[in-house]
Design a protein around this motif. Structure first.
Motif, PDB file in Angstrom:
ATOM      1  N   GLY A 253      -7.744   4.450   0.174  1.00 53.39           N
ATOM      2  CA  GLY A 253      -7.036   3.752  -0.899  1.00 53.39           C
ATOM      3  C   GLY A 253      -5.866   4.538  -1.430  1.00 53.39           C
ATOM      4  O   GLY A 253      -4.770   3.993  -1.619  1.00 53.39           O
ATOM      5  N   PHE A 254      -6.059   5.822  -1.684  1.00 49.38           N
ATOM      6  CA  PHE A 254      -4.969   6.663  -2.179  1.00 49.38           C
ATOM      7  C   PHE A 254      -3.879   6.826  -1.127  1.00 49.38           C
ATOM      8  O   PHE A 254      -2.686   6.795  -1.444  1.00 49.38           O
ATOM      9  N   HIS A 255      -4.284   7.002   0.125  1.00 49.76           N
ATOM     10  CA  HIS A 255      -3.302   7.158   1.204  1.00 49.76           C
ATOM     11  C   HIS A 255      -2.445   5.895   1.349  1.00 49.76           C
ATOM     12  O   HIS A 255      -1.210   5.979   1.418  1.00 49.76           O
ATOM     13  N   ALA A 256      -3.106   4.728   1.365  1.00 51.25           N
ATOM     14  CA  ALA A 256      -2.362   3.470   1.529  1.00 51.25           C
ATOM     15  C   ALA A 256      -1.436   3.215   0.345  1.00 51.25           C
ATOM     16  O   ALA A 256      -0.310   2.728   0.516  1.00 51.25           O
ATOM     17  N   TRP A 257      -1.892   3.529  -0.873  1.00 54.75           N
ATOM     18  CA  TRP A 257      -1.068   3.324  -2.059  1.00 54.75           C
ATOM     19  C   TRP A 257       0.179   4.197  -2.008  1.00 54.75           C
ATOM     20  O   TRP A 257       1.288   3.737  -2.294  1.00 54.75           O
ATOM     21  N   CYS A 258       0.022   5.448  -1.610  1.00 51.93           N
ATOM     22  CA  CYS A 258       1.175   6.349  -1.554  1.00 51.93           C
ATOM     23  C   CYS A 258       2.127   5.978  -0.408  1.00 51.93           C
ATOM     24  O   CYS A 258       3.344   6.126  -0.547  1.00 51.93           O
ATOM     25  N   LEU A 259       1.578   5.489   0.695  1.00 49.06           N
ATOM     26  CA  LEU A 259       2.441   4.969   1.764  1.00 49.06           C
ATOM     27  C   LEU A 259       3.319   3.834   1.237  1.00 49.06           C
ATOM     28  O   LEU A 259       4.521   3.788   1.516  1.00 49.06           O
ATOM     29  N   ARG A 260       2.705   2.937   0.487  1.00 49.35           N
ATOM     30  CA  ARG A 260       3.458   1.791  -0.037  1.00 49.35           C
ATOM     31  C   ARG A 260       4.517   2.245  -1.032  1.00 49.35           C
ATOM     32  O   ARG A 260       5.651   1.762  -1.006  1.00 49.35           O
ATOM     33  N   LEU A 261       4.156   3.178  -1.907  1.00 48.64           N
ATOM     34  CA  LEU A 261       5.130   3.689  -2.868  1.00 48.64           C
ATOM     35  C   LEU A 261       6.320   4.330  -2.162  1.00 48.64           C
ATOM     36  O   LEU A 261       7.472   4.064  -2.503  1.00 48.64           O
ATOM     37  N   ALA A 262       6.049   5.178  -1.178  1.00 53.78           N
ATOM     38  CA  ALA A 262       7.130   5.861  -0.479  1.00 53.78           C
ATOM     39  C   ALA A 262       8.055   4.874   0.207  1.00 53.78           C
ATOM     40  O   ALA A 262       9.286   5.008   0.161  1.00 53.78           O
ATOM     41  N   ALA A 263       7.486   3.848   0.835  1.00 53.51           N
ATOM     42  CA  ALA A 263       8.288   2.891   1.598  1.00 53.51           C
ATOM     43  C   ALA A 263       9.080   1.957   0.704  1.00 53.51           C
ATOM     44  O   ALA A 263      10.248   1.660   0.982  1.00 53.51           O
ATOM     45  N   GLU A 264       8.470   1.478  -0.382  1.00 50.93           N
ATOM     46  CA  GLU A 264       9.077   0.394  -1.150  1.00 50.93           C
ATOM     47  C   GLU A 264       9.815   0.847  -2.391  1.00 50.93           C
ATOM     48  O   GLU A 264      10.610   0.077  -2.947  1.00 50.93           O
ATOM     49  N   LEU A 265       9.601   2.062  -2.857  1.00 45.69           N
ATOM     50  CA  LEU A 265      10.367   2.475  -4.039  1.00 45.69           C
ATOM     51  C   LEU A 265      11.858   2.615  -3.750  1.00 45.69           C
ATOM     52  O   LEU A 265      12.664   2.097  -4.547  1.00 45.69           O
TER      53      LEU A 265
END
Length: 349
Positions: A113-125
């Motif tokens: 969960g933490f890994h997927a959330w940070c992947l999304r933040l890095a890509a979409e921010l």
């Protein structure tokens, strides 16, 4: 993590009684009466198990693990958009230093969960995301986790000032736009780290902390709030679990009004009007079904009353840690949009 055992009784022919379970937290952490700590290893996202390998140029985000504290064997996971900043135009990206949740007693950046959330933040921010591990209780009770957060920021300061800067950071990171963030216990950590920077007790220059993003921050207090009392028994974060995690995490013999738990407790550093702590703009987000929502609202109201620049965004129908449990959900997508406006807009959403 190492476990400790009690000494033998020393009486010939007499066996010590078997240790009993003192605390059982979610079935993944047990504290025994002899001091032994037992942990069930969580599922982890490791390099060899993930399709988005750090050196995969086709992946939208590349990532790798970096040691930031050799002495305590602590690492962070660095997420960097493969295209860099500005859609590949070479612009530097803001840095989001992120601390995971888990009540200070469980969790790691490598959990799915933490890994997927940070992947999304890095890509979409987009942003450079540094998701940091820290020492856990009861082996390392608070303020150990807060001290580790200071080590992360000190490590980042070194990265910004030496010729041995990590290549990924040198190419993509804007050290003048660093945002300290976290979810749940990680948001508590982010709060304390930001206060230390704002008070001048944690020097970070030339790094500039431009803002703080707290996701459903995990604060405590002896006095119950209405949302805590009304918390349903089938929620993930219940009052019983909340009390248990604080009992395991706080220094022995202290209460939930300890400064590590309650930012406005009797012994906490002043954050009111006229104090000397300089805080950057802050964004706070939570779900309105979070057991802690009243405590979070009070935190924001107190800071606003003191003239701080802080905004609260609530998500209707959502409970504690919703974006970590469902990082691909629509509410998580809206939260990413809110954080993006904060990071790239220079102020609260």
């Amino acid at each position: 993590m190492s476990s400790t055992t009690s000494p033998a009784s020393g009486v010939p022919g007499e066996e010590s009684p078997p240790p009993r379970i003192v605390e059982d937290c979610l079935g993944v952490l047990q504290l025994l009466s002899d001091g032994t700590v037992k942990r069930v290893p969580p599922p982890l996202v490791l390099h060899q198990d993930d399709a988005a390998l750090p050196d995969d140029d086709e992946a939208p985000v590349k990532w790798k693990d970096v040691v930031y504290d050799e002495a305590n064997k602590l690492s962070l996971r660095m997420f960097v958009p493969s295209a860099g900043g500005g859609g590949g135009r070479g612009e530097k990206l803001p840095v989001l230093v992120f601390f995971h949740g888990g009540g200070f007693v469980i969790g790691t950046f490598a959990m799915p969960g933490f890994h997927a959330w940070c992947l999304r933040l890095a890509a979409e921010l987009p942003a450079v995301v540094l998701s940091a591990d820290y020492r856990l209780a009861p082996e390392h009770r608070l303020p150990a986790a807060h001290e580790d957060a200071e080590s992360v920021l000190s490590w980042l300061r070194v990265q910004a000032t030496t010729a041995t800067t990590d290549t990924w950071l040198a190419e993509t990171a804007d050290f003048r736009r660093v945002f300290v963030s976290g979810d749940s216990a990680g948001a508590n950590i982010a709060h304390h780290a930001t206060v230390r920077v704002g008070s001048g007790s944690l020097p970070v220059d030339p790094v500039r902390v431009a803002g703080c993003v707290l996701l459903w921050p995990y604060f405590g207090g002896e006095e119950r709030t209405p949302s805590e009392v009304a918390c349903p028994g089938d929620a993930f974060l219940t009052l019983a679990l909340y009390d248990q995690m604080w009992r395991i995490a706080l220094p022995v013999g202290t209460t939930r009004d300890h400064p590590a738990a309650n930012p406005f407790g009797p012994d906490s550093p002043g954050l009111g009007e006229g104090d000397t702590v300089g805080l950057p703009p802050m964004l706070v987000a939570t779900g309105d079904h979070d057991m802690l929502v009243d405590r979070i609202r009070d935190y924001v109201a107190r800071l606003k009353a003191a003239g701080r620049q802080v905004e609260l965004v609530e998500f209707a129908g959502q409970a504690h840690a919703f974006a970590v449990f469902k990082p691909d959900g629509e509410d998580a997508a809206e939260l990413v949009r809110v954080v993006r406006r904060f990071l790239h807009g220079g102020g609260a959403a």
